[in-house]
Design a protein around this motif. Structure first.
Motif, PDB file in Angstrom:
ATOM      1  N   ALA A  88      80.542  31.150  12.502  1.00 52.91           N
ATOM      2  CA  ALA A  88      79.795  31.900  11.499  1.00 52.91           C
ATOM      3  C   ALA A  88      80.293  31.655  10.080  1.00 52.91           C
ATOM      4  CB  ALA A  88      79.826  33.394  11.818  1.00 52.91           C
ATOM      5  N   ASP A  89      81.625  31.512   9.925  1.00 51.63           N
ATOM      6  CA  ASP A  89      82.185  31.239   8.601  1.00 51.63           C
ATOM      7  C   ASP A  89      83.176  30.073   8.636  1.00 51.63           C
ATOM      8  OD1 ASP A  89      84.081  32.556  10.073  1.00 51.63           O
ATOM      9  OD2 ASP A  89      84.599  34.040   8.553  1.00 51.63           O
ATOM     10  N   ASN A  90      83.071  29.262   9.701  1.00 57.20           N
ATOM     11  CA  ASN A  90      83.957  28.098   9.854  1.00 57.20           C
ATOM     12  C   ASN A  90      85.422  28.490   9.692  1.00 57.20           C
ATOM     13  OD1 ASN A  90      82.020  26.056  10.344  1.00 57.20           O
ATOM     14  ND2 ASN A  90      81.546  25.936   8.172  1.00 57.20           N
ATOM     15  N   ARG A 114      80.295  36.717  14.857  1.00 59.04           N
ATOM     16  CA  ARG A 114      79.316  35.766  15.366  1.00 59.04           C
ATOM     17  C   ARG A 114      78.227  35.505  14.330  1.00 59.04           C
ATOM     18  NH1 ARG A 114      79.580  34.699  20.753  1.00 59.04           N
ATOM     19  NH2 ARG A 114      81.276  35.749  21.851  1.00 59.04           N
ATOM     20  N   TYR A 115      77.237  34.676  14.705  1.00 56.39           N
ATOM     21  CA  TYR A 115      76.148  34.399  13.776  1.00 56.39           C
ATOM     22  C   TYR A 115      75.451  35.686  13.366  1.00 56.39           C
ATOM     23  CZ  TYR A 115      76.464  29.327  14.173  1.00 56.39           C
ATOM     24  OH  TYR A 115      76.891  28.026  14.092  1.00 56.39           O
ATOM     25  N   ALA A 170      70.744  32.461  11.058  1.00 52.73           N
ATOM     26  CA  ALA A 170      72.096  32.555  10.490  1.00 52.73           C
ATOM     27  C   ALA A 170      72.825  31.219  10.320  1.00 52.73           C
ATOM     28  CB  ALA A 170      72.936  33.516  11.336  1.00 52.73           C
ATOM     29  N   PRO A 171      72.728  30.264  11.282  1.00 51.13           N
ATOM     30  CA  PRO A 171      73.465  29.004  11.102  1.00 51.13           C
ATOM     31  C   PRO A 171      73.110  28.251   9.829  1.00 51.13           C
ATOM     32  CG  PRO A 171      72.781  29.251  13.384  1.00 51.13           C
ATOM     33  CD  PRO A 171      72.111  30.351  12.615  1.00 51.13           C
ATOM     34  N   GLU A 172      71.917  28.486   9.294  1.00 54.99           N
ATOM     35  CA  GLU A 172      71.522  27.819   8.050  1.00 54.99           C
ATOM     36  C   GLU A 172      72.383  28.273   6.873  1.00 54.99           C
ATOM     37  OE1 GLU A 172      67.365  28.003   7.106  1.00 54.99           O
ATOM     38  OE2 GLU A 172      66.742  27.761   9.211  1.00 54.99           O
ATOM     39  N   PHE A 173      73.036  29.437   7.018  1.00 54.66           N
ATOM     40  CA  PHE A 173      73.805  29.999   5.917  1.00 54.66           C
ATOM     41  C   PHE A 173      75.295  30.128   6.263  1.00 54.66           C
ATOM     42  CE2 PHE A 173      69.426  31.331   5.426  1.00 54.66           C
ATOM     43  CZ  PHE A 173      69.183  30.997   4.103  1.00 54.66           C
ATOM     44  N   THR A 174      75.736  29.267   7.180  1.00 51.86           N
ATOM     45  CA  THR A 174      77.153  29.257   7.567  1.00 51.86           C
ATOM     46  C   THR A 174      78.048  29.058   6.347  1.00 51.86           C
ATOM     47  OG1 THR A 174      76.685  28.391   9.769  1.00 51.86           O
ATOM     48  CG2 THR A 174      78.907  28.053   8.938  1.00 51.86           C
ATOM     49  N   GLY A 175      79.051  29.898   6.236  1.00 49.33           N
ATOM     50  CA  GLY A 175      79.985  29.791   5.124  1.00 49.33           C
ATOM     51  C   GLY A 175      79.478  30.395   3.828  1.00 49.33           C
ATOM     52  N   LYS A 176      78.236  30.922   3.827  1.00 50.63           N
ATOM     53  CA  LYS A 176      77.643  31.496   2.620  1.00 50.63           C
ATOM     54  C   LYS A 176      77.343  32.979   2.788  1.00 50.63           C
ATOM     55  CE  LYS A 176      75.560  27.029   1.523  1.00 50.63           C
ATOM     56  NZ  LYS A 176      74.276  26.281   1.371  1.00 50.63           N
ATOM     57  N   LEU A 177      76.765  33.346   3.944  1.00 52.13           N
ATOM     58  CA  LEU A 177      76.481  34.739   4.240  1.00 52.13           C
ATOM     59  C   LEU A 177      76.838  35.024   5.690  1.00 52.13           C
ATOM     60  CD1 LEU A 177      73.740  33.654   2.418  1.00 52.13           C
ATOM     61  CD2 LEU A 177      73.372  36.107   2.428  1.00 52.13           C
ATOM     62  N   LEU A 178      77.310  36.224   5.953  1.00 52.03           N
ATOM     63  CA  LEU A 178      77.496  36.694   7.315  1.00 52.03           C
ATOM     64  C   LEU A 178      76.336  37.630   7.650  1.00 52.03           C
ATOM     65  CD1 LEU A 178      81.319  37.539   7.424  1.00 52.03           C
ATOM     66  CD2 LEU A 178      80.173  35.491   8.297  1.00 52.03           C
TER      67      LEU A 178
END
Length: 254
Positions: free
Chosen positions: A95-97, A125-126, A169-177
């Motif tokens: 979710a946030d690497n 998680r995502y 959610a995976p489209e925004f990994t590291g940007k939004l939870l």
């Protein structure tokens, strides 16, 4: 005959128990990478072997947190690839690497209960349901912006919306939870009030930015993948900065 059968069953039981208690073993970096990529959250015990402190505790914890795959790696070269220098139990999440390390040598008291807490607290998680346990991992993440889905558990929209936003959610990994807040839980009324919402107003979607302590609500209407995606992208482009803040009560923690 009965004695033979008894010992046969006894031996089979012992073998099964030993097999069940064993953790998958990762032999190189390629295997570790594949394991990490196999699920949203995984745990790897980077330990010297099965006799190492922490191994039996990790086995016990793995049985109690069956939603998170757990493996062991004893190859020192692999430890170095993940910037580790000593026995460490590490949680990896997509979710946030993030890589959360629990260094055995610096852990005062290593018990299965403690490892269960370590895993569940950091099991982001995502899309993660907000509660007192997951709040720790969510707010400790380097990603300080949360896309919030306010929904009443058990409602007809609840499951569908969770799946829909979980896929986005995976489209925004590291940007939004992406966080689910159950409006049917009394303790979450403060979170709803922070956005000027009540349980009867749900489902709704909002964004909370921890860095600026600002919040926005997606206007009421259909909660489609396209609308939520554009809402998130507008935030990331800085286009929500001039939007009037969501009506709210006095500031309170989510």
């Amino acid at each position: 005959m009965l004695i033979t059968l008894f010992f046969s069953l006894l031996v089979s039981s012992v073998v099964a128990t030993e097999k069940d208690s064993a953790l998958p073993r990762l032999t190189d970096t390629k295997a570790a990478e594949a394991f990490i990529d196999s699920a949203e959250v995984v745990v790897i015990g980077f330990l010297e072997g099965e006799e190492s402190p922490g191994y039996q505790e990790l086995v016990s914890a793995a049985k109690r947190v069956d939603s998170v795959p757990v493996a062991i790696c004893t190859e020192k070269e692999v430890l170095a690839d993940y910037s580790l220098s000593s026995d460490t139990i590490t949680l990896f999440r997509k979710a946030d690497n993030h890589q959360e390390n629990l260094v055995i040598a610096t852990t005062k008291k290593l018990e299965a209960d403690g490892l269960v807490n370590f895993i569940t607290i950091n099991e982001v998680r995502y899309i993660t349901e907000y509660n007192q346990v997951t709040a720790v991992g969510l707010f400790n993440s380097e990603v300080k912006t949360h896309l919030l889905l306010f929904a009443n558990r058990g409602s007809k929209e609840d499951t569908e919306l969770k799946e829909r936003l979980g896929a986005l959610a995976p489209e925004f990994t590291g940007k939004l939870l992406f966080v689910l807040i159950n409006g049917a839980v009394t303790s979450n009324s403060r979170s709803l009030g922070y956005f000027g919402l009540k349980s009867k107003d749900l489902p709704r979607v909002g964004i909370y930015d921890g860095s600026s302590d600002m919040k926005w609500l997606l206007p009421a209407g259909e909660i489609s993948t396209e609308r939520v995606r554009e809402f998130c992208q507008s935030f990331l482009r800085g286009e929500l900065k001039e939007v009037k803040q969501a009506d709210a009560e006095a500031k309170t923690e989510l």
